[in-house]
Write a protein that holds these residues in place. Structure first.
Motif, PDB file in Angstrom:
ATOM      1  N   PHE A 176       8.643   9.384   3.038  1.00 36.93           N
ATOM      2  CA  PHE A 176       9.050  10.094   1.820  1.00 36.93           C
ATOM      3  C   PHE A 176       8.955   9.183   0.602  1.00 36.93           C
ATOM      4  N   LEU A 177       9.246   7.882   0.762  1.00 38.23           N
ATOM      5  CA  LEU A 177       9.129   6.941  -0.347  1.00 38.23           C
ATOM      6  C   LEU A 177       7.672   6.721  -0.745  1.00 38.23           C
ATOM      7  N   ALA A 178       6.754   6.878   0.205  1.00 33.36           N
ATOM      8  CA  ALA A 178       5.332   6.728  -0.107  1.00 33.36           C
ATOM      9  C   ALA A 178       4.836   7.875  -0.977  1.00 33.36           C
ATOM     10  N   LYS A 179       5.505   9.012  -0.912  1.00 39.92           N
ATOM     11  CA  LYS A 179       5.125  10.160  -1.736  1.00 39.92           C
ATOM     12  C   LYS A 179       5.693   9.953  -3.134  1.00 39.92           C
ATOM     13  N   ARG A 180       4.849   9.962  -4.124  1.00 36.99           N
ATOM     14  CA  ARG A 180       5.259   9.689  -5.504  1.00 36.99           C
ATOM     15  C   ARG A 180       4.974  10.854  -6.451  1.00 36.99           C
TER      16      ARG A 180
ATOM     17  N   THR B 221       0.852  -1.176   0.000  1.00 38.28           N
ATOM     18  CA  THR B 221       0.000   0.000   0.000  1.00 38.28           C
ATOM     19  C   THR B 221       0.890   1.228   0.000  1.00 38.28           C
ATOM     20  N   VAL B 222       0.663   2.114  -0.964  1.00 37.20           N
ATOM     21  CA  VAL B 222       1.405   3.368  -1.036  1.00 37.20           C
ATOM     22  C   VAL B 222       0.415   4.511  -1.134  1.00 37.20           C
ATOM     23  N   ASN B 223       0.879   5.687  -0.816  1.00 42.29           N
ATOM     24  CA  ASN B 223       0.052   6.880  -0.911  1.00 42.29           C
ATOM     25  C   ASN B 223      -0.106   7.224  -2.392  1.00 42.29           C
ATOM     26  N   THR B 224      -1.312   7.103  -2.935  1.00 49.96           N
ATOM     27  CA  THR B 224      -1.548   7.386  -4.343  1.00 49.96           C
ATOM     28  C   THR B 224      -2.238   8.730  -4.543  1.00 49.96           C
ATOM     29  N   GLU B 225      -2.319   9.527  -3.476  1.00 45.32           N
ATOM     30  CA  GLU B 225      -2.935  10.842  -3.575  1.00 45.32           C
ATOM     31  C   GLU B 225      -2.161  11.708  -4.563  1.00 45.32           C
ATOM     32  N   GLY B 226      -2.861  12.305  -5.493  1.00 48.54           N
ATOM     33  CA  GLY B 226      -2.226  13.173  -6.473  1.00 48.54           C
ATOM     34  C   GLY B 226      -1.756  12.444  -7.713  1.00 48.54           C
ATOM     35  N   LEU B 227      -1.900  11.115  -7.769  1.00 44.93           N
ATOM     36  CA  LEU B 227      -1.482  10.355  -8.942  1.00 44.93           C
ATOM     37  C   LEU B 227      -2.652  10.165  -9.896  1.00 44.93           C
ATOM     38  N   SER B 228      -2.331  10.038 -11.175  1.00 46.83           N
ATOM     39  CA  SER B 228      -3.359   9.699 -12.144  1.00 46.83           C
ATOM     40  C   SER B 228      -3.827   8.278 -11.859  1.00 46.83           C
ATOM     41  N   GLU B 229      -4.951   7.881 -12.446  1.00 46.56           N
ATOM     42  CA  GLU B 229      -5.486   6.548 -12.199  1.00 46.56           C
ATOM     43  C   GLU B 229      -4.490   5.462 -12.592  1.00 46.56           C
TER      44      GLU B 229
ATOM     45  N   ARG C 288       3.038  18.870 -11.980  1.00 48.95           N
ATOM     46  CA  ARG C 288       3.671  17.815 -11.205  1.00 48.95           C
ATOM     47  C   ARG C 288       4.559  16.910 -12.050  1.00 48.95           C
ATOM     48  N   VAL C 289       5.377  16.134 -11.345  1.00 49.38           N
ATOM     49  CA  VAL C 289       6.069  14.978 -11.908  1.00 49.38           C
ATOM     50  C   VAL C 289       5.687  13.802 -11.031  1.00 49.38           C
ATOM     51  N   GLU C 290       5.216  12.736 -11.660  1.00 48.45           N
ATOM     52  CA  GLU C 290       4.880  11.515 -10.949  1.00 48.45           C
ATOM     53  C   GLU C 290       6.072  10.569 -11.008  1.00 48.45           C
TER      54      GLU C 290
ATOM     55  N   PRO D 212      -4.574  15.737 -16.842  1.00 44.79           N
ATOM     56  CA  PRO D 212      -4.744  16.449 -15.572  1.00 44.79           C
ATOM     57  C   PRO D 212      -5.266  15.506 -14.485  1.00 44.79           C
ATOM     58  N   ILE D 213      -4.822  15.730 -13.278  1.00 47.53           N
ATOM     59  CA  ILE D 213      -5.306  14.953 -12.133  1.00 47.53           C
ATOM     60  C   ILE D 213      -6.565  15.605 -11.574  1.00 47.53           C
ATOM     61  N   ASN D 214      -6.712  16.920 -11.808  1.00 47.80           N
ATOM     62  CA  ASN D 214      -7.865  17.681 -11.354  1.00 47.80           C
ATOM     63  C   ASN D 214      -8.417  18.443 -12.557  1.00 47.80           C
ATOM     64  N   ALA D 215      -9.657  18.176 -12.914  1.00 43.21           N
ATOM     65  CA  ALA D 215     -10.266  18.774 -14.114  1.00 43.21           C
ATOM     66  C   ALA D 215     -10.768  20.194 -13.900  1.00 43.21           C
ATOM     67  N   GLY D 216     -10.574  20.748 -12.705  1.00 47.25           N
ATOM     68  CA  GLY D 216     -11.032  22.108 -12.424  1.00 47.25           C
ATOM     69  C   GLY D 216     -10.280  23.154 -13.240  1.00 47.25           C
ATOM     70  N   HIS D 217     -10.814  24.377 -13.217  1.00 48.98           N
ATOM     71  CA  HIS D 217     -10.227  25.480 -13.989  1.00 48.98           C
ATOM     72  C   HIS D 217      -9.893  26.651 -13.069  1.00 48.98           C
ATOM     73  N   ASP D 218      -9.267  26.348 -11.929  1.00 51.78           N
ATOM     74  CA  ASP D 218      -8.882  27.388 -10.992  1.00 51.78           C
ATOM     75  C   ASP D 218      -7.483  27.086 -10.462  1.00 51.78           C
ATOM     76  N   GLU D 219      -6.968  27.995  -9.639  1.00 54.22           N
ATOM     77  CA  GLU D 219      -5.594  27.856  -9.154  1.00 54.22           C
ATOM     78  C   GLU D 219      -5.371  26.571  -8.374  1.00 54.22           C
ATOM     79  N   ASN D 220      -6.348  26.127  -7.589  1.00 54.75           N
ATOM     80  CA  ASN D 220      -6.176  24.879  -6.837  1.00 54.75           C
ATOM     81  C   ASN D 220      -6.002  23.681  -7.765  1.00 54.75           C
TER      82      ASN D 220
END
Length: 189
Positions: free
Chosen positions: A73-77, A41-49, A176-178, A161-169
């Motif tokens: 730190f290794l869990a962060k990808r 199990t790794v942290n997949t937050e922020g990764l594409s599917e 990013r780099v995955e 894109p990982i987030n389809a929104g159209h704002d700064e967030n």
């Protein structure tokens, strides 16, 4: 001369076809007899599917080079970037250093570094910016002892894109780099 041409043409044609068919290797799949629920199990937050599946499903994980201090730190990808920048941030140095230490300790590990941008700018500009970002991470890892043969830098620009929104967030998440392990990822149990 005519006989040489007849021999060379099929070889050249085959080489061109093979070059055109070349693409990145697919992520390793869980082998028959292996229990998917036992996968690391790794942290997949922020990764594409695709990257999240890749991170979860790779078999053959290694604990060599994984310490209690660098496990988080290794869990962060994912490494994020400022607008229109390929400069690494101070927050990402520890993450990249942990991945460098793991890769140095595991010569069979292979990583794809995929560069991404937000939606602003032309396709061509964003492909180049995504490449600069992936190359910045690649350069950091090589400078810290990782063999260039373990790394592949790829740019997707604004296409994934990982987030389809159209704002700064949303844009901030997409810049990013995955870090996608394609062979021998860290075992984080």
């Amino acid at each position: 001369m005519k006989a040489v041409q007849l021999l060379v043409l099929p070889v050249l044609a085959t080489a061109l076809v093979m070059t055109g068919c070349a693409s990145r290797k697919p992520a390793a799949e869980i082998q028959a007899g292996q229990n998917p629920s036992e996968a690391t199990t790794v942290n997949t937050e922020g990764l594409s599917e695709d990257a999240a599946l890749n991170a979860q499903n790779l078999a053959g994980a290694s604990s060599k080079g994984v310490t209690a201090a660098n496990k988080a730190f290794l869990a962060k990808r994912v490494v994020h970037f400022d607008y229109d920048s390929s400069e690494l941030s101070n927050e990402d140095y520890q993450t990249l250093q942990a991945h460098a230490q793991f890769l140095v300790a595991n010569a069979n590990s292979k990583v794809a570094l995929t560069g991404h941008t937000d939606e602003r700018g032309t396709r061509e500009y964003n492909m180049a910016l995504g490449e600069r970002r992936a190359k910045a991470v690649e350069s950091f890892l090589i400078t810290n002892g990782v063999a260039a043969t373990q790394l592949e830098a790829v740019s997707y620009g604004k296409e994934m894109p990982i987030n389809a929104g159209h704002d700064e967030n949303a844009w901030k998440e997409n810049r990013r780099v995955e870090i996608n392990y394609e062979a021998v990822p860290p075992l984080l149990k």
